[in-house]
Design a protein around this motif. Structure first.
Motif, short mmCIF file in Angstrom:
data_model
loop_
_atom_site.label_atom_id
_atom_site.label_comp_id
_atom_site.label_asym_id
_atom_site.label_seq_id
_atom_site.Cartn_x
_atom_site.Cartn_y
_atom_site.Cartn_z
N LEU A 185 0.84 -1.21 0.00
CA LEU A 185 0.00 0.00 0.00
C LEU A 185 0.87 1.25 0.00
CD1 LEU A 185 -2.62 -1.14 2.67
CD2 LEU A 185 -2.87 -1.18 0.18
N GLU A 186 1.96 1.22 0.75
CA GLU A 186 2.87 2.37 0.79
C GLU A 186 3.62 2.53 -0.53
OE1 GLU A 186 5.21 5.60 2.34
OE2 GLU A 186 3.22 4.77 2.73
N LEU A 187 4.07 1.41 -1.10
CA LEU A 187 4.86 1.47 -2.32
C LEU A 187 4.05 1.95 -3.52
CD1 LEU A 187 6.97 -1.80 -1.99
CD2 LEU A 187 7.77 0.55 -1.68
N THR A 188 2.75 1.62 -3.54
CA THR A 188 1.91 2.06 -4.66
C THR A 188 1.25 3.41 -4.40
OG1 THR A 188 0.06 0.77 -3.74
CG2 THR A 188 1.41 -0.29 -5.43
N GLY A 189 1.50 3.98 -3.22
CA GLY A 189 0.91 5.26 -2.86
C GLY A 189 1.65 6.44 -3.46
N PRO A 190 1.26 7.64 -3.06
CA PRO A 190 1.83 8.86 -3.69
C PRO A 190 3.31 9.06 -3.43
CG PRO A 190 0.40 9.40 -1.81
CD PRO A 190 0.21 7.96 -2.10
N ARG A 191 3.87 8.49 -2.36
CA ARG A 191 5.28 8.70 -2.05
C ARG A 191 6.18 7.99 -3.06
NH1 ARG A 191 9.49 11.67 -0.89
NH2 ARG A 191 11.10 10.64 0.34
N PHE A 192 5.88 6.71 -3.38
CA PHE A 192 6.77 5.93 -4.24
C PHE A 192 6.18 5.65 -5.62
CE2 PHE A 192 8.00 4.81 0.13
CZ PHE A 192 9.32 5.19 0.09
N GLN A 193 4.86 5.51 -5.71
CA GLN A 193 4.15 5.36 -7.00
C GLN A 193 4.67 4.19 -7.83
OE1 GLN A 193 4.33 9.19 -8.95
NE2 GLN A 193 3.16 10.22 -7.36
N LEU A 194 4.93 3.06 -7.19
CA LEU A 194 5.37 1.88 -7.92
C LEU A 194 4.18 1.15 -8.53
CD1 LEU A 194 8.11 0.23 -5.64
CD2 LEU A 194 8.39 1.94 -7.44
N SER A 195 4.42 0.48 -9.66
CA SER A 195 3.41 -0.37 -10.26
C SER A 195 3.37 -1.71 -9.53
CB SER A 195 3.74 -0.60 -11.74
OG SER A 195 4.96 -1.34 -11.85
N GLN A 196 2.39 -2.55 -9.91
CA GLN A 196 2.33 -3.89 -9.30
C GLN A 196 3.57 -4.70 -9.65
OE1 GLN A 196 0.24 -5.28 -7.10
NE2 GLN A 196 -0.72 -3.27 -6.93
N THR A 197 4.11 -4.49 -10.84
CA THR A 197 5.35 -5.18 -11.21
C THR A 197 6.50 -4.71 -10.33
OG1 THR A 197 4.62 -5.41 -13.51
CG2 THR A 197 6.99 -5.62 -13.07
N GLY A 198 6.53 -3.41 -10.02
CA GLY A 198 7.56 -2.88 -9.12
C GLY A 198 7.44 -3.48 -7.73
N VAL A 199 6.21 -3.64 -7.25
CA VAL A 199 5.98 -4.27 -5.94
C VAL A 199 6.44 -5.73 -5.97
CG1 VAL A 199 4.23 -4.95 -4.25
CG2 VAL A 199 4.10 -2.72 -5.36
N ALA A 200 6.18 -6.40 -7.09
CA ALA A 200 6.61 -7.80 -7.23
C ALA A 200 8.14 -7.90 -7.16
CB ALA A 200 6.10 -8.38 -8.55
N ILE A 201 8.83 -6.98 -7.82
CA ILE A 201 10.30 -6.98 -7.78
C ILE A 201 10.79 -6.71 -6.36
CG2 ILE A 201 12.37 -5.78 -8.59
CD1 ILE A 201 10.83 -5.28 -11.24
N PHE A 202 10.14 -5.76 -5.68
CA PHE A 202 10.48 -5.47 -4.28
C PHE A 202 10.36 -6.74 -3.43
CE2 PHE A 202 9.40 -4.33 0.05
CZ PHE A 202 10.25 -3.28 0.35
N ALA A 203 9.27 -7.49 -3.60
CA ALA A 203 9.05 -8.71 -2.82
C ALA A 203 10.10 -9.77 -3.16
CB ALA A 203 7.65 -9.25 -3.08
N LEU A 204 10.50 -9.82 -4.42
CA LEU A 204 11.52 -10.80 -4.82
C LEU A 204 12.86 -10.52 -4.14
CD1 LEU A 204 10.78 -11.16 -8.64
CD2 LEU A 204 10.54 -12.95 -6.92
N VAL A 205 13.20 -9.24 -3.99
CA VAL A 205 14.46 -8.88 -3.34
C VAL A 205 14.44 -9.33 -1.89
CG1 VAL A 205 15.95 -6.97 -2.64
CG2 VAL A 205 14.87 -6.94 -4.89
N GLY A 206 13.28 -9.25 -1.23
CA GLY A 206 13.17 -9.66 0.15
C GLY A 206 13.47 -11.13 0.39
N VAL A 207 13.39 -11.93 -0.67
CA VAL A 207 13.66 -13.37 -0.55
C VAL A 207 15.07 -13.63 -0.05
CG1 VAL A 207 13.87 -15.51 -1.89
CG2 VAL A 207 11.95 -13.98 -2.29
#
Length: 382
Positions: free
Chosen positions: A225-247
């Motif tokens: 919710l924060e990543l797709t909000g006005p501060r970072f404005q990431l797409s769903q693909t960007g959120v997916a990449i973020f989650a992959l890095v957390g692995v």
């Protein structure tokens, strides 16, 4: 065999998380009301908790290989039902059954402990649990990417085929294991309370991990919710990449298991809990440009995942050092208790984000591992 079990647990437990990023399109396709969409996740979690309490203890009673394969066949059927239905009620029932049968992963974990030598048991469990945690972390981004390419039905169909193939592979590769609990089923269930009451290690370890998994669920529920909000404005693909890095945080599992084998469980637990504290303290303390704050969130996600995975494995190593005939029940209780902590964290996080924004989420998240560390300070060594 260890890597087979690690891959299997990851594949199985991922089924619990595919729907979490697909609630929108699933609700539209099945006609589920917006106010009831959360039931998709809730019923899956309820099914999993019930499976931990009523199915996993069967690992101390029934032949393990057969029990695992039957659960996987039922899970594949539930996944196909979820993929093929346009009825909201049938999809919700399928989601419940997916959770109920995905507990096969938690029968495999003590199975791995049984197969390993005592001096390497922690490392073995750590490797298997790293596979399980990777399944949890990869499920959401994979579901999003597959749904973007092929539609939301595809991930359930693909997982059903993979789960069926896994059942056949494990039927061929796993050795038979007939436990000797000496109890009938209802006596086995009745013994759960006695195990919880009479096993202080279980209570302490479950409390640590309930706090850590609460923080984990809170973070991953709200960070998108924060990543797709006005501060970072990431797409769903960007959120997916973020989650992959957390692995990357899953690398802590075998390291923690190896340290536990060396008799260093107490200090490893402290380090894991402090990693959880650091994961929320970093974004609270470090402010700057959008890119800097995004980098801090990436680092926080890795640090948090390392803490959660290290604490999980250290706890299971402590429990699996107890009587072999109670391992499945101890594991079921342990996982069920900390999953309740996860449910509290995710629901509380969503409310805090709506009421107080991302800063409120971070302060709430910090309270979880900090509480676990205070419990650790007061607890005996285990």
């Amino acid at each position: 065999m260890v890597w087979l079990l690690a891959s299997a647990t990851g594949l199985i437990v991922a089924n619990l998380y595919y729907a979490q990023t697909l609630i929108g399109p699933i609700s539209q396709a099945t006609g589920l009301a917006a106010g009831a969409a959360g039931l998709i996740v809730t019923l899956t979690q309820i099914g999993y908790c019930l499976g931990l309490l009523f199915v996993v203890p069967l690992g101390d009673l029934l032949e393990n290989r057969r029990l695992i394969c039957l659960a996987l066949l039922a899970c594949a059927a539930a996944l196909l039902a979820a993929a093929s239905t346009s009825s909201a009620s049938l999809f919700l029932f399928a989601a419940f059954c997916i959770g109920l049968t995905a507990v096969a992963a938690q029968i495999l974990v003590p199975f791995a402990a049984h197969l390993s030598r005592p001096e390497t048991r922690g490392q073995t469990v750590g490797t298997v649990m790293s596979g399980l945690l990777m399944g949890i972390m990869l499920a959401r981004p994979i579901a999003s990417l597959v749904a973007d390419a092929l539609g939301w039905h595809a991930i359930f169909i693909l997982s059903a085929v993979a789960t069926l193939a896994l059942a056949l592979l494990l039927r061929k590769r796993l050795p038979q294991r007939q436990p000797h609990a000496g109890l009938h089923y209802f006596a086995l269930l009745g013994s759960l309370w006695h195990l919880l009451r009479d096993t202080p290690v279980l209570r302490r370890r479950a409390a640590y991990q309930a706090c850590m998994f609460g923080a984990f669920s809170l973070f991953w529920t709200c960070v998108s919710l924060e990543l797709t909000g006005p501060r970072f404005q990431l797409s769903q693909t960007g959120v997916a990449i973020f989650a992959l890095v957390g692995v990357a945080g899953a690398i802590a599992s075998p390291i923690a298991g190896r340290r536990a084998d060396q008799g260093k469980s107490h200090s490893t637990t402290a380090a894991a809990l402090l990693l959880g504290v650091a994961a929320f303290a970093l974004p609270l303390l470090v402010h700057g440009s959008r890119l800097l704050e995004l980098a801090v969130l990436v680092l926080a996600s890795i640090v948090l995942d390392m803490g959660v995975s290290a604490n999980l494995v250290t706890g299971q190593r402590a429990l699996f050092a107890l009587a072999a005939e109670t391992r499945s029940r101890l594991n079921g209780l342990y996982i069920a208790i900390f999953f309740l902590g996860g449910a509290v964290g995710s629901s509380l996080g969503a409310w805090m984000f709506a009421q107080h924004g991302w800063q409120g989420v971070l302060w709430t998240g910090l309270a979880f591992p900090l509480s676990a560390f205070l419990i650790w300070l007061a607890a005996a060594r285990d």
